[in-house]
Motif scaffolding. Structure first.
Motif, mmCIF file in Angstrom:
data_model
loop_
_atom_site.group_PDB
_atom_site.id
_atom_site.type_symbol
_atom_site.label_atom_id
_atom_site.label_comp_id
_atom_site.label_asym_id
_atom_site.label_seq_id
_atom_site.Cartn_x
_atom_site.Cartn_y
_atom_site.Cartn_z
ATOM 1 N N ARG A 1 -7.104 -0.615 0.871
ATOM 2 C CA ARG A 1 -5.820 -0.234 0.309
ATOM 3 C C ARG A 1 -5.164 0.889 1.110
ATOM 4 O O ARG A 1 -4.026 1.263 0.831
ATOM 5 C CB ARG A 1 -5.969 0.196 -1.156
ATOM 6 C CG ARG A 1 -6.794 1.446 -1.384
ATOM 7 C CD ARG A 1 -6.975 1.732 -2.877
ATOM 8 N NE ARG A 1 -5.705 1.993 -3.541
ATOM 9 C CZ ARG A 1 -5.580 2.120 -4.862
ATOM 10 N NH1 ARG A 1 -6.634 1.967 -5.642
ATOM 11 N NH2 ARG A 1 -4.403 2.373 -5.402
ATOM 12 N N GLU A 2 -5.879 1.463 2.075
ATOM 13 C CA GLU A 2 -5.321 2.526 2.910
ATOM 14 C C GLU A 2 -4.749 1.925 4.194
ATOM 15 O O GLU A 2 -5.425 1.154 4.882
ATOM 16 C CB GLU A 2 -6.391 3.563 3.258
ATOM 17 C CG GLU A 2 -6.913 4.345 2.064
ATOM 18 C CD GLU A 2 -5.863 5.262 1.445
ATOM 19 O OE1 GLU A 2 -4.830 5.520 2.096
ATOM 20 O OE2 GLU A 2 -6.084 5.715 0.309
ATOM 21 N N ILE A 3 -3.509 2.285 4.509
ATOM 22 C CA ILE A 3 -2.866 1.713 5.692
ATOM 23 C C ILE A 3 -3.629 2.110 6.955
ATOM 24 O O ILE A 3 -4.105 3.234 7.096
ATOM 25 C CB ILE A 3 -1.391 2.120 5.792
ATOM 26 C CG1 ILE A 3 -1.227 3.641 5.709
ATOM 27 C CG2 ILE A 3 -0.576 1.424 4.729
ATOM 28 C CD1 ILE A 3 0.207 4.108 5.932
ATOM 29 N N GLN A 4 -3.717 1.162 7.874
ATOM 30 C CA GLN A 4 -4.556 1.304 9.066
ATOM 31 C C GLN A 4 -3.739 1.817 10.262
ATOM 32 O O GLN A 4 -3.468 1.092 11.220
ATOM 33 C CB GLN A 4 -5.215 -0.032 9.379
ATOM 34 C CG GLN A 4 -6.163 -0.512 8.288
ATOM 35 C CD GLN A 4 -7.332 0.434 8.117
ATOM 36 O OE1 GLN A 4 -8.167 0.572 9.003
ATOM 37 N NE2 GLN A 4 -7.385 1.105 6.971
ATOM 38 N N LEU A 5 -3.385 3.091 10.191
ATOM 39 C CA LEU A 5 -2.581 3.674 11.260
ATOM 40 C C LEU A 5 -3.346 3.776 12.574
ATOM 41 O O LEU A 5 -2.794 3.508 13.643
ATOM 42 C CB LEU A 5 -2.094 5.070 10.849
ATOM 43 C CG LEU A 5 -1.119 5.149 9.675
ATOM 44 C CD1 LEU A 5 -0.734 6.604 9.427
ATOM 45 C CD2 LEU A 5 0.119 4.313 9.959
ATOM 46 N N SER B 1 6.524 -2.230 14.196
ATOM 47 C CA SER B 1 5.345 -1.368 14.091
ATOM 48 C C SER B 1 4.775 -1.372 12.683
ATOM 49 O O SER B 1 3.552 -1.469 12.485
ATOM 50 C CB SER B 1 5.693 0.061 14.516
ATOM 51 O OG SER B 1 5.980 0.131 15.892
ATOM 52 N N VAL B 2 5.644 -1.256 11.682
ATOM 53 C CA VAL B 2 5.163 -1.212 10.299
ATOM 54 C C VAL B 2 4.511 -2.537 9.915
ATOM 55 O O VAL B 2 3.481 -2.560 9.226
ATOM 56 C CB VAL B 2 6.317 -0.860 9.336
ATOM 57 C CG1 VAL B 2 5.868 -1.004 7.879
ATOM 58 C CG2 VAL B 2 6.811 0.559 9.596
ATOM 59 N N PHE B 3 5.092 -3.646 10.359
ATOM 60 C CA PHE B 3 4.485 -4.945 10.069
ATOM 61 C C PHE B 3 3.090 -5.046 10.691
ATOM 62 O O PHE B 3 2.161 -5.571 10.076
ATOM 63 C CB PHE B 3 5.380 -6.070 10.581
ATOM 64 C CG PHE B 3 5.015 -7.430 10.053
ATOM 65 C CD1 PHE B 3 5.413 -7.822 8.780
ATOM 66 C CD2 PHE B 3 4.273 -8.322 10.814
ATOM 67 C CE1 PHE B 3 5.073 -9.075 8.277
ATOM 68 C CE2 PHE B 3 3.933 -9.577 10.332
ATOM 69 C CZ PHE B 3 4.332 -9.951 9.048
ATOM 70 N N ALA B 4 2.937 -4.518 11.909
ATOM 71 C CA ALA B 4 1.628 -4.528 12.555
ATOM 72 C C ALA B 4 0.625 -3.679 11.776
ATOM 73 O O ALA B 4 -0.557 -4.042 11.658
ATOM 74 C CB ALA B 4 1.754 -4.025 13.991
ATOM 75 N N ILE C 1 -4.347 -5.572 6.035
ATOM 76 C CA ILE C 1 -4.861 -6.797 5.410
ATOM 77 C C ILE C 1 -6.171 -7.213 6.068
ATOM 78 O O ILE C 1 -7.148 -7.571 5.387
ATOM 79 C CB ILE C 1 -3.816 -7.926 5.518
ATOM 80 C CG1 ILE C 1 -2.614 -7.620 4.621
ATOM 81 C CG2 ILE C 1 -4.433 -9.270 5.123
ATOM 82 C CD1 ILE C 1 -1.459 -8.591 4.792
ATOM 83 N N ALA C 2 -6.219 -7.160 7.386
ATOM 84 C CA ALA C 2 -7.429 -7.558 8.111
ATOM 85 C C ALA C 2 -8.621 -6.669 7.754
ATOM 86 O O ALA C 2 -9.769 -7.133 7.698
ATOM 87 C CB ALA C 2 -7.167 -7.509 9.613
ATOM 88 N N PRO D 1 0.818 -1.217 0.000
ATOM 89 C CA PRO D 1 0.000 0.000 0.000
ATOM 90 C C PRO D 1 0.850 1.264 0.000
ATOM 91 O O PRO D 1 1.994 1.274 0.470
ATOM 92 C CB PRO D 1 -0.803 -0.127 1.297
ATOM 93 C CG PRO D 1 0.063 -0.949 2.193
ATOM 94 C CD PRO D 1 0.777 -1.914 1.289
ATOM 95 N N ASN D 2 0.273 2.327 -0.503
ATOM 96 C CA ASN D 2 0.934 3.629 -0.468
ATOM 97 C C ASN D 2 1.073 4.103 0.981
ATOM 98 O O ASN D 2 0.197 3.870 1.802
ATOM 99 C CB ASN D 2 0.136 4.655 -1.261
ATOM 100 C CG ASN D 2 0.061 4.330 -2.731
ATOM 101 O OD1 ASN D 2 -0.629 3.398 -3.129
ATOM 102 N ND2 ASN D 2 0.768 5.072 -3.551
ATOM 103 N N GLY D 3 2.175 4.789 1.259
ATOM 104 C CA GLY D 3 2.356 5.413 2.567
ATOM 105 C C GLY D 3 3.251 4.675 3.527
ATOM 106 O O GLY D 3 3.679 5.250 4.532
ATOM 107 N N CYS D 4 3.542 3.391 3.251
ATOM 108 C CA CYS D 4 4.367 2.632 4.194
ATOM 109 C C CYS D 4 5.782 3.206 4.316
ATOM 110 O O CYS D 4 6.357 3.233 5.400
ATOM 111 C CB CYS D 4 4.442 1.165 3.777
ATOM 112 S SG CYS D 4 3.044 0.213 4.380
#
Length: 283
Positions: free
Chosen positions: A259-263, A245-248, A254-255, A214-217
């Motif tokens: 497509r947007e990272i779940q910060l 942290s990034v892996f989490a 994914i859960a 995903p974008n933003g990682c």
């Protein structure tokens, strides 16, 4: 810690400052976000709305912060995607101003240019600007493997070659380099390495290669590594905390099936990294 972060911003989703500011704040740091664009969403969707801010406007915002007499309080300057050399020049001027007021301040640059499978995705001339002008000014650099090869002027396929490329880049300015998405001859199938190198040595973490990109990682990674590096003074500890942290965040993404990272969903793993992965010393 106080961080001047000059990056893009989106209203929906998380890239640029919209990916970096919250994790830094969740770790307890003050962030002064300066926007280079303000888009509705990241460009990966293929369509977006909003302004690309002129370099003069970006400079005005930084000048206004200077008018408050606080630039010397900044511990670091953080930058990511630089779509225009004129904006890059503004960032480098800000770095120089901060360092003139606080010689201990550091500049962390995420040299966003391209990636494996995509090639360069920035405007012509930007990669050369990053290599020749920005790189020598950086204290901390966070390229991916593809970007490292470009900056070093080589193609690396073995771990020794990767380390040699990092050494070549470090010889030109940055003392601390974090390389993400590293594939080499010793990485198991289905895995990736993240490699950190400083004057004190070199370390790596191996993580599973998850089925998303995903974008933003990269923006989150650069912000977290800078924060942990300055807080702990240890590249190995910063590497362990950042990768965990990034892996989490990726697992939460994914859960969520988005497509947007779940910060926000993964914020506890940002505030208190679970230290999921072992760090091994390379030299």
């Amino acid at each position: 810690m106080k961080i001047l972060s000059v990056q893009s911003s989106v209203a929906y989703g998380h890239v640029g400052n919209s990916a970096a500011v919250f994790p830094l704040q969740r770790l307890g740091h003050e962030v002064w976000p300066v926007l280079t664009v303000h888009f509705s969403n990241h460009t990966g969707y293929g369509a977006w709305r909003g302004p690309l801010l002129p370099a003069a406007d970006v400079a005005e915002v930084i000048a206004g912060i200077g008018d408050r007499g606080v630039l010397g309080e900044a511990d670091a300057v953080l930058s990511g995607y630089q779509g225009d050399p004129a904006v890059g020049a503004v960032i480098l001027d800000a770095v120089a101003r901060v360092k003139s007021l606080n010689p201990d301040a550091v500049y962390c640059c995420d040299p966003v240019m391209g990636d494996v499978g995509r090639g360069m995705f920035v405007r012509p001339g930007i990669p050369e600007f990053m290599r020749d002008t920005v790189l020598p000014a950086a204290d901390v650099l966070t390229p991916n493997h593809f970007e490292l090869d470009f900056l070093a002027g080589t193609t690396t396929t073995t771990l020794d070659e990767v380390l040699a490329a990092v050494d070549a880049v470090r010889a030109r300015g940055p003392r601390d380099v974090l390389v993400t998405s590293v594939l080499h001859d010793q990485v198991p199938d289905g895995s990736l390495d993240v490699v950190a190198v400083s004057d004190d040595g070199a370390w790596a973490v191996t993580t599973p290669q998850l089925p998303i990109a995903p974008n933003g990682c990269g923006d989150v990674t650069a912000a977290l590594y800078l924060a942990h590096l300055l807080t702990t003074g240890s590249p190995a500890e910063a590497l362990a905390a950042t990768t965990s942290s990034v892996f989490a965040v990726l697992e939460a993404t994914i859960a969520a099936g988005t497509r947007e990272i779940q910060l926000v969903a993964a914020q506890d793993a940002i505030a208190t990294p679970p230290l999921t992965f072992d760090v091994r010393r390379l030299r």
